[in-house]
Design a protein around this motif. Structure first.
Motif, PDB file in Angstrom:
ATOM      1  N   LYS A 121       0.855  -1.077  -0.085  1.00  0.00           N
ATOM      2  CA  LYS A 121      -0.062  -0.020   0.049  1.00  0.00           C
ATOM      3  C   LYS A 121       0.932   1.274  -0.004  1.00  0.00           C
ATOM      4  CE  LYS A 121      -0.874   0.430   5.223  1.00  0.00           C
ATOM      5  NZ  LYS A 121      -0.638   1.654   5.480  1.00  0.00           N
ATOM      6  N   VAL A 122       0.480   2.490  -0.497  1.00  0.00           N
ATOM      7  CA  VAL A 122       0.998   3.407  -0.415  1.00  0.00           C
ATOM      8  C   VAL A 122       0.498   4.626   0.801  1.00  0.00           C
ATOM      9  CG1 VAL A 122       1.447   5.820  -1.822  1.00  0.00           C
ATOM     10  CG2 VAL A 122       1.388   3.704  -2.804  1.00  0.00           C
ATOM     11  N   SER A 123      -0.671   4.067   1.059  1.00  0.00           N
ATOM     12  CA  SER A 123      -1.256   5.011   2.165  1.00  0.00           C
ATOM     13  C   SER A 123      -0.538   4.800   3.605  1.00  0.00           C
ATOM     14  CB  SER A 123      -2.870   4.559   2.346  1.00  0.00           C
ATOM     15  OG  SER A 123      -3.098   5.169   3.606  1.00  0.00           O
ATOM     16  N   GLU A 126      -9.605  -2.642   7.241  1.00  0.00           N
ATOM     17  CA  GLU A 126      -8.368  -3.472   7.094  1.00  0.00           C
ATOM     18  C   GLU A 126      -7.938  -3.630   5.804  1.00  0.00           C
ATOM     19  OE1 GLU A 126      -6.678  -6.674  10.529  1.00  0.00           O
ATOM     20  OE2 GLU A 126      -8.444  -7.306   9.184  1.00  0.00           O
ATOM     21  N   ARG A 127      -6.919  -2.884   5.403  1.00  0.00           N
ATOM     22  CA  ARG A 127      -6.111  -3.345   3.990  1.00  0.00           C
ATOM     23  C   ARG A 127      -5.792  -4.630   4.114  1.00  0.00           C
ATOM     24  NH1 ARG A 127      -5.058   1.955   1.037  1.00  0.00           N
ATOM     25  NH2 ARG A 127      -4.240   0.207  -0.520  1.00  0.00           N
ATOM     26  N   MET A 128      -5.563  -5.112   2.805  1.00  0.00           N
ATOM     27  CA  MET A 128      -5.171  -6.592   2.506  1.00  0.00           C
ATOM     28  C   MET A 128      -3.680  -6.905   3.425  1.00  0.00           C
ATOM     29  SD  MET A 128      -4.824  -9.042  -0.773  1.00  0.00           S
ATOM     30  CE  MET A 128      -6.350  -9.040  -0.772  1.00  0.00           C
ATOM     31  N   GLY A 129      -2.601  -5.897   3.259  1.00  0.00           N
ATOM     32  CA  GLY A 129      -1.378  -6.040   4.125  1.00  0.00           C
ATOM     33  C   GLY A 129      -1.703  -6.190   5.445  1.00  0.00           C
ATOM     34  N   ILE A 139      -3.121  -9.420   6.472  1.00  0.00           N
ATOM     35  CA  ILE A 139      -2.160 -10.700   6.445  1.00  0.00           C
ATOM     36  C   ILE A 139      -1.299 -10.518   7.787  1.00  0.00           C
ATOM     37  CG2 ILE A 139      -0.304 -11.521   5.260  1.00  0.00           C
ATOM     38  CD1 ILE A 139      -1.716 -10.505   2.857  1.00  0.00           C
ATOM     39  N   GLU A 140      -0.941  -9.329   7.993  1.00  0.00           N
ATOM     40  CA  GLU A 140      -0.218  -9.080   9.375  1.00  0.00           C
ATOM     41  C   GLU A 140      -0.788  -9.598  10.406  1.00  0.00           C
ATOM     42  OE1 GLU A 140       0.802  -5.085  10.677  1.00  0.00           O
ATOM     43  OE2 GLU A 140       2.786  -5.379  10.105  1.00  0.00           O
ATOM     44  N   ARG A 199      -2.923   4.144   9.629  1.00  0.00           N
ATOM     45  CA  ARG A 199      -2.813   3.105  10.518  1.00  0.00           C
ATOM     46  C   ARG A 199      -1.388   2.412  10.438  1.00  0.00           C
ATOM     47  NH1 ARG A 199      -7.287   3.069   7.833  1.00  0.00           N
ATOM     48  NH2 ARG A 199      -6.460   1.472   6.615  1.00  0.00           N
ATOM     49  N   GLY A 200      -0.531   3.031   9.474  1.00  0.00           N
ATOM     50  CA  GLY A 200       0.747   2.479   9.577  1.00  0.00           C
ATOM     51  C   GLY A 200       1.605   2.889   8.439  1.00  0.00           C
ATOM     52  N   PRO A 201       2.828   2.552   8.078  1.00  0.00           N
ATOM     53  CA  PRO A 201       3.538   3.233   7.021  1.00  0.00           C
ATOM     54  C   PRO A 201       3.183   2.353   5.750  1.00  0.00           C
ATOM     55  CG  PRO A 201       4.906   1.805   8.357  1.00  0.00           C
ATOM     56  CD  PRO A 201       3.699   1.854   9.063  1.00  0.00           C
TER      57      PRO A 201
END
Length: 357
Positions: A264-266, A311-314, A317-318, A269-271
């Motif tokens: 993700k680029v955004s 929740e983005r896909m990454g 998974i995390e 909620r995290g880098p």
């Protein structure tokens, strides 16, 4: 010097402020909030109380001048002559409130997909593929067309836990910037270039060709007035073919597609994060690429079923761990998933805690 007139130049693009719709220019930097009305429509409200309505539609990216004229006609009729292309190859119109539904009806009547706003799949960013690029391992437009024919409802009506950005690059040079996408479709070469001894002396400069290889896989072959390829050093980048058309890289059986996930680029909620390998190889089967379509659709459906809201896909998974990701998706874990790059240690998970399934 202060009174000296500003130098007039034709270098570079005109400043974007010259082309802003009046309501945007008037309220620039004063937007208070926005509301998503539906998948294809949103409303921005300014501190002054003025409203801006936006209608978004997908484009096929590679378009004709007739297509662009058609879009300009819609803009003239419904949007005061204003429209814009987004970074994901969508088109946005800015109609008055009483023109929103009429514009959407006109677009849908002609078969255009209105949507892409909010949680779902936005338009797919992709590279040139077989249409234009000289080093592709797969097509771009064809694969994207096949994938979105199966998933277009996530653009127009269906929602997902969060935004899902899909991108495609037809080779590992990745001019489509797929390496930070929720799902990245990447064309890969698996065989080194083939040396065309009959043409290389007339088509190529040997020193330049040798110097073009970033891994030193090319060496001179003085006896044949040609070059030799050290296969174990080749990383299939196509740099040599760019310099020398007598070193073609494309191969019907060696070329294919890999799938990466979790980027993700955004920075919400995290880098930002890089995508990671999920499927090492899928065959090139044009014109509909059934294996690729099936794999991407499966990943989207598993994510939609198991991820939490926002929740983005990454991030999904995390949270569940890569072990459970491979179990839920049914994907095989192979040696290709183990990063053997020189500086790969920085990417390894260095904790004794494993989420065994």
């Amino acid at each position: 010097m202060a009174d000296k007139p500003k130098r007039i130049t034709d270098i570079g693009a005109p400043h974007f402020s010259k082309f802003l719709p009046p309501v945007i220019a008037k309220n620039y930097g004063k937007w208070k909030y926005h509301e998503i009305i539906d998948k294809g429509t949103m409303k921005h409200v300014s501190e002054t109380g003025e409203e801006l309505y936006t209608v978004r539609m997908a484009t096929p990216r590679l378009v004709s001048s007739d297509y662009i004229r058609e879009m300009c006609d819609y803009a003239d009729k419904f949007s005061g002559g204003h429209l814009r292309w987004t970074t994901r190859h969508n088109i946005e119109f800015f109609p008055a409130k009483d023109q929103v539904e009429a514009l959407k009806a006109a677009l849908k009547k002609e078969g255009h997909l209105v949507g892409g706003i909010g949680y779902g799949i936005s338009n797919v960013v992709h590279t040139q593929g077989w249409v234009h690029c000289h080093t592709p391992a797969t097509d771009a437009s064809g694969v994207v067309k096949a994938v979105m024919d199966e998933l277009h409802e996530y653009f127009t009506t269906k929602t997902l836990p969060a935004r899902v950005r899909i991108a495609l690059a037809c080779c590992l040079n990745m001019c489509g910037a797929v390496h930070c996408s929720d799902i990245a479709i990447l064309g890969i070469h698996r065989k080194p270039p083939k040396v065309n001894e009959a043409t290389i002396a007339n088509q190529c400069e040997i020193p330049t060709t040798i110097a073009s290889c970033p891994t030193g896989a090319i060496s001179p072959n003085p006896a044949a007035k040609s070059v030799k390829i050290k296969e174990e050093r080749c990383m299939y980048c196509g740099n040599c073919y760019t310099m020398c058309p007598s070193l073609p890289l494309a191969d019907a059986t060696g070329d294919g597609i890999s799938i990466y996930v979790g980027g993700k680029v955004s920075n919400a909620r995290g880098p930002a994060r890089m995508s990671r390998l999920a499927i090492p190889f899928l065959p090139n089967n044009p014109p509909r690429w059934p294996e690729v379509v099936k794999a991407v659709k499966h990943l989207v459906e598993v994510y939609a079923k198991d991820a939490q809201m926002h929740e983005r896909m990454g991030e999904w998974i995390e949270r569940i761990g890569w072990e459970r990701f491979f179990k839920l998706t049914g994907l095989a874990f192979t040696y290709q998933h183990i990063d053997d790059f020189t500086f790969a240690r920085d990417t390894f998970r260095m904790t004794p805690t494993f989420k065994w399934e």
